[in-house]
Design an enzyme around this catalytic site. Structure first.
Site, PDB file in Angstrom:
ATOM      1  N   ASN A   7       0.839  -1.202   0.000  1.00  0.00           N
ATOM      2  CA  ASN A   7       0.000   0.000   0.000  1.00  0.00           C
ATOM      3  C   ASN A   7       0.871   1.247   0.000  1.00  0.00           C
ATOM      4  OD1 ASN A   7      -2.612   1.607   0.687  1.00  0.00           O
ATOM      5  ND2 ASN A   7      -1.148   2.243   2.251  1.00  0.00           N
ATOM      6  N   GLU A   8       0.825   2.004  -1.106  1.00  0.00           N
ATOM      7  CA  GLU A   8       1.343   3.370  -1.240  1.00  0.00           C
ATOM      8  C   GLU A   8       2.862   3.506  -1.140  1.00  0.00           C
ATOM      9  OE1 GLU A   8      -0.862   6.085   1.253  1.00  0.00           O
ATOM     10  OE2 GLU A   8      -2.637   5.948  -0.023  1.00  0.00           O
ATOM     11  N   ASP A   9       3.605   2.415  -1.205  1.00  0.00           N
ATOM     12  CA  ASP A   9       5.054   2.557  -1.171  1.00  0.00           C
ATOM     13  C   ASP A   9       5.579   3.189  -2.459  1.00  0.00           C
ATOM     14  OD1 ASP A   9       4.800   1.383   1.247  1.00  0.00           O
ATOM     15  OD2 ASP A   9       6.088  -0.334   0.842  1.00  0.00           O
ATOM     16  N   SER A  35      -0.343  -0.690  -4.626  1.00  0.00           N
ATOM     17  CA  SER A  35      -1.541   0.127  -4.792  1.00  0.00           C
ATOM     18  C   SER A  35      -1.274   1.494  -4.158  1.00  0.00           C
ATOM     19  CB  SER A  35      -2.745  -0.525  -4.122  1.00  0.00           C
ATOM     20  OG  SER A  35      -3.917   0.242  -4.310  1.00  0.00           O
ATOM     21  N   HIS A  87      -4.982   6.178  -6.196  1.00  0.00           N
ATOM     22  CA  HIS A  87      -5.580   6.675  -4.966  1.00  0.00           C
ATOM     23  C   HIS A  87      -5.886   8.151  -5.164  1.00  0.00           C
ATOM     24  CE1 HIS A  87      -3.652   3.360  -2.203  1.00  0.00           C
ATOM     25  NE2 HIS A  87      -4.326   2.862  -3.234  1.00  0.00           N
TER      26      HIS A  87
END
Length: 834
Positions: free
Chosen positions: A446-448, A498, A514
């Site tokens: 997530n979001e790395d 993501s 996102h």
């Protein structure tokens, strides 16, 4: 003998570890022991014993931080049952130890854990005694161990939340705090512990189904390792496959087993099924589940061990292909050769103390998602690999799962010991979960990528040693994780992160996105959501307070006012109250009392989520025009009572947005949007398998309740897409409301309204709503003037509503069905007031 499984759930005690004493001395001291529950956490035991206040109440979270900073000692005694004493092999199985744990059996160290997601299997044949046995587990402070690793290997970048040492610790990252959750560093045996007895057992079972492109047949590749206590002749495996009606459709006995170097055996076989009953996502068909049963047999045909799994047979592909008429490429899921729009939500752990989430509570949560027309839940990468019951219920209800691996918002290391731990973790997770048809995709993190790219740490063309760069986690996401998934679950797609978009993260033209320009970043208007489109919007959201009864559960009466100290503590978003205030001031008039403040935030959340879902579903336009193929709300649930982006609060009490989302994700919807030249765009979505002939009725109402105009038009809606319809008149400078009702024959199948905005400028007269209660719990509502955001509440706790938070127009009777509403229950009707 058949395998036996003894759960070790009783006779557990814990105490704070006295580090000045060896374990052998500390464990015999009778000072400080408390009863403990296994599975469970130290915090749960301390709370049950009255040793700590409830961290969910008031400001008490601050008073329990010491628990995660200490070491803890568990002990348990158990008696070896008579039938276990004849077993040739005994083993202890630890499904999950949180996090740094060392295990002793009868005074001898037998195991060590440094990853809460890795089960331990320990052969204890020579350690277990007849009669009484004693098991000890020492848990070391995860935060202290993390700080030691950080001191040794260097401080690494995180963003948003938590202690920076968390990236070295294979523990649920939200335990360190997030922008919706408290800092509660749990410790303890968070999953089951059991004693196994066997002569032979099945291990590492894989059931890998593949459905043919024409859907006319399916192959299931089945393999497993076989561990035998001693060499045995005549051992075989019986493979049986049962169809959804529990009829055995395939049976095969395997007698030729391949020997492995470690003394175990392995088999692999294929089962072919013709004309399989296909598993479909919710709303597209049924969810039939096959059952695979594997029986390990001795030479006499007696069962030594059994394994069974439920399989849904479906063909799933992630379609990424260039568009002919605009930049970028698609990102949509095609299931059984049908494209599926994935409207849904993100899922976080449903409690800070996950062992206390019962199976029934999991089922309630997933059922609530299904009832809201949610097609996909994304299991977010800062939480846990969820319990089996979560995925089983998604299988049964047809909810797709986007499954993150457990990495979130940080520059994770790629040191060899870390990679080894991650490999064990991911292999365990994929082996356990790969049979679930609901899981649509494995996702690396997530979001790395999203955060590393603007910080200058992501170079898509870098081809050197990834372990040496700042964003060394790419070694995990681009090599280790996809290799494991390809080996263990080759039919399911893997996605690096993501959001991820190839040349750069959060690319609106490629991959998933996102969308946080609303709320975060520039704090754009929520009405701009349709402009902030991505090929697959995997996060977007708006905060709102929970309902009043939830607020009363964690506040004292004197703290029940807007922006009180306790209310602000229960909003973990940086500048959460200030950002919420901006959206309130943009939208509605100031609210001074708590009830008005709650309603205002909930109305804004409801309108914001509707704007996103409505605008993006409009862009699901059919073959070659799948411009937006999914929209996942951040988030559906909470891990404690809090002001957050959740649609449903910790106590499973829906916020008004829940009902708005249910309407916007219905299979058939109609949409309106302001466009230039005093017009309103009109479109409709038909997410069924058949074309629909519909009739639309448009009405223009003054705020005083006068019908200004009415028109009708007929259309045919193509299946599985949105259809643009003819625009109609709408002047944003005039204060009137446009309503549209969609009919199939004489039945209203969809409706929506378009109001002049912002609402704060409107002088809204009393709508004069009449409410009539029927004998069967049916409510009938009528209004003399347009009413915005009608919200029904009751003093009955367990009421369910067929609809809520809706707009009422004159000239119609709106029916709402309820359950749990007694004749003596009070009813309250609220709406947007000037």
């Amino acid at each position: 003998m058949k395998r036996l499984d003894l759960p070790l759930t009783n006779n557990w005690f814990l105490k704070e570890r006295d580090g000045s004493l060896p374990v052998e001395q500390d464990v015999v001291s009778e000072q400080g022991w408390l009863p403990a529950t296994v599975p469970g956490t130290v915090q749960q035991a301390l709370l049950a014993a009255g040793r700590i206040p409830d961290p969910f109440d008031g400001l008490h979270e601050k008073e329990v931080q010491w628990v995660g900073e200490r070491d803890w000692l568990y002990r348990c005694t158990f008696v070896l049952p008579d039938d276990y004493q004849a077993a040739e092999q005994l083993a202890l199985q630890f499904e999950g130890l949180d996090t740094y744990a060392t295990v002793w059996l009868n005074g001898v160290e037998i195991a060590h854990s440094e990853n809460m997601f890795v089960p331990l299997y320990v052969n204890v044949t020579d350690s277990v005694r007849p009669g009484q046995n004693e098991l000890w587990i020492v848990f070391e402070s995860a935060v202290r161990c993390g700080h030691a690793l950080e001191a040794e290997y260097g401080k690494r970048i995180i963003w948003g939340e938590g202690d920076s040492s968390r990236v070295y610790v294979r523990k649920a990252q939200y335990h360190y705090g997030w922008d919706w959750g408290p800092v509660l560093l749990t410790v303890g045996p968070w999953r089951a512990i059991s004693l196994l007895a066997y002569e032979g057992r099945l291990a590492d079972v894989l059931c890998q189904p593949e459905v043919a492109a024409d859907l006319a047949s399916a192959n299931i590749t089945i393999s497993a390792a076989i561990e035998l206590a001693a060499e045995q002749d005549g051992v075989s495996c019986l493979l049986q496959v049962y169809d959804p009606q529990q009829v055995c459709v395939s049976e095969l006995t395997l007698t030729e087993l391949s020997a492995l170097d470690n003394g175990s055996y392995r088999f692999q076989a294929q089962v072919q099924l013709d004309q399989p009953q296909l598993w479909w996502p919710r709303g597209h068909g049924a969810q039939p589940l096959y059952r695979v049963l594997i029986t390990l047999q001795d030479s006499q045909g007696s069962s030594l061990d059994q394994y069974q799994a439920r399989l849904g047979l479906r063909r799933l592909e992630l379609i990424q292909q260039p568009f002919a008429d605009q930049a970028g490429s698609s990102f949509y899921f095609e299931i059984n050769n049908i494209p599926v729009f994935c409207g849904g939500a993100n899922w976080i752990p449903a409690d800070s103390f996950t062992p206390r989430i019962s199976s029934e509570r999991y089922r309630q949560w997933v059922q609530m998602a299904a009832d809201a027309n949610i097609a996909m839940l994304r299991v977010w990468g800062g939480g846990i690999y969820e319990e089996d019951v979560f995925y089983e219920t998604c299988d049964e209800l047809g909810i797709l799962v986007w499954q993150d691996f457990m990495f979130a918002c940080g520059m994770y290391p790629a040191l060899q010991w870390f990679q080894d731990s991650v490999r064990a973790e991911v292999e365990a997770a994929v082996r356990r979960l790969h049979t679930h048809p609901s899981i649509a995709l494995w996702c690396g993190n997530n979001e790395d990528y999203m955060h590393s790219w603007p910080m200058g740490h992501y170079d898509a063309e870098f081809e050197g040693e990834l372990t040496s760069i700042t964003f060394s986690g790419r070694q995990l996401y681009e090599h280790l994780l996809p290799e494991i998934c390809a080996q263990l679950d080759p039919q399911r797609p893997y996605w690096r992160g993501s959001p991820y978009g190839g040349s750069f993260a959060n690319n609106p033209e490629v991959g998933d996105q996102h969308v946080w320009d609303v709320w975060h970043g520039p704090m754009r208007r929520y009405q701009d959501y349709p402009l902030l489109k991505g090929r697959f919007v995997s996060e977007f959201g708006m905060q709102a307070l929970p309902v009043r009864s939830t607020i009363e559960a964690f506040t004292e009466p004197e703290e029940r006012y807007p922006l009180s100290r306790t209310l602000e503590h229960h909003n973990k978003a940086p500048d959460g109250s200030r950002r919420l205030a901006v959206y309130l001031s943009d939208t509605v008039r100031n609210a001074s009392d708590l009830d008005s403040y709650i309603y205002a935030t909930q109305l804004v959340q409801s309108e914001a989520l509707a704007a996103g879902l409505r605008g993006w579903r409009r862009l699901w336009q059919g073959p070659g025009k799948e411009y937006v193929s999914g929209a996942l709300i951040w988030q559906i649930n909470d891990c404690w009572p809090v002001t957050s982006w959740a649609m449903v609060d910790y106590y499973l009490r829906p916020k008004p947005a829940y009902y708005t989302v249910r309407r916007e994700l219905a299979p058939i919807v109609v949409g309106l949007a302001v466009q230039p030249e005093q017009q309103a765009a009109v479109w409709a979505v038909n997410d069924t398998h058949d074309a629909l002939d519909v009739r639309l009725v448009f009405q223009w109402w003054s705020l005083e309740g006068t019908l200004l105009n009415e028109q009708q038009a007929a259309y045919t809606l193509s299946p599985h897409q949105a259809t643009e319809l003819e625009a109609v008149a709408f002047d944003v400078a005039q204060e009137y409301v446009l309503g549209v009702r969609m009919y199939q024959e004489d039945q209203v199948i969809a409706r929506t309204t378009l109001w002049p905005e912002p609402f704060k400028y409107l002088s809204l007269p009393e709508p004069d709503i009449a409410l009539e209660r029927g004998a069967t719990g049916t409510l009938s509502l009528q209004a003399q003037r347009p009413a915005k955001g009608v919200w029904l509440t009751s003093d009955a706790e367990q009421v369910t509503w067929s609809d809520n938070m809706f707009d009422l127009l004159p000239g119609e009777t709106y029916h709402v069905t309820t359950t749990g509403l007694a004749a003596s229950s009070t009813l309250q009707v609220d709406w947007l007031r000037s």
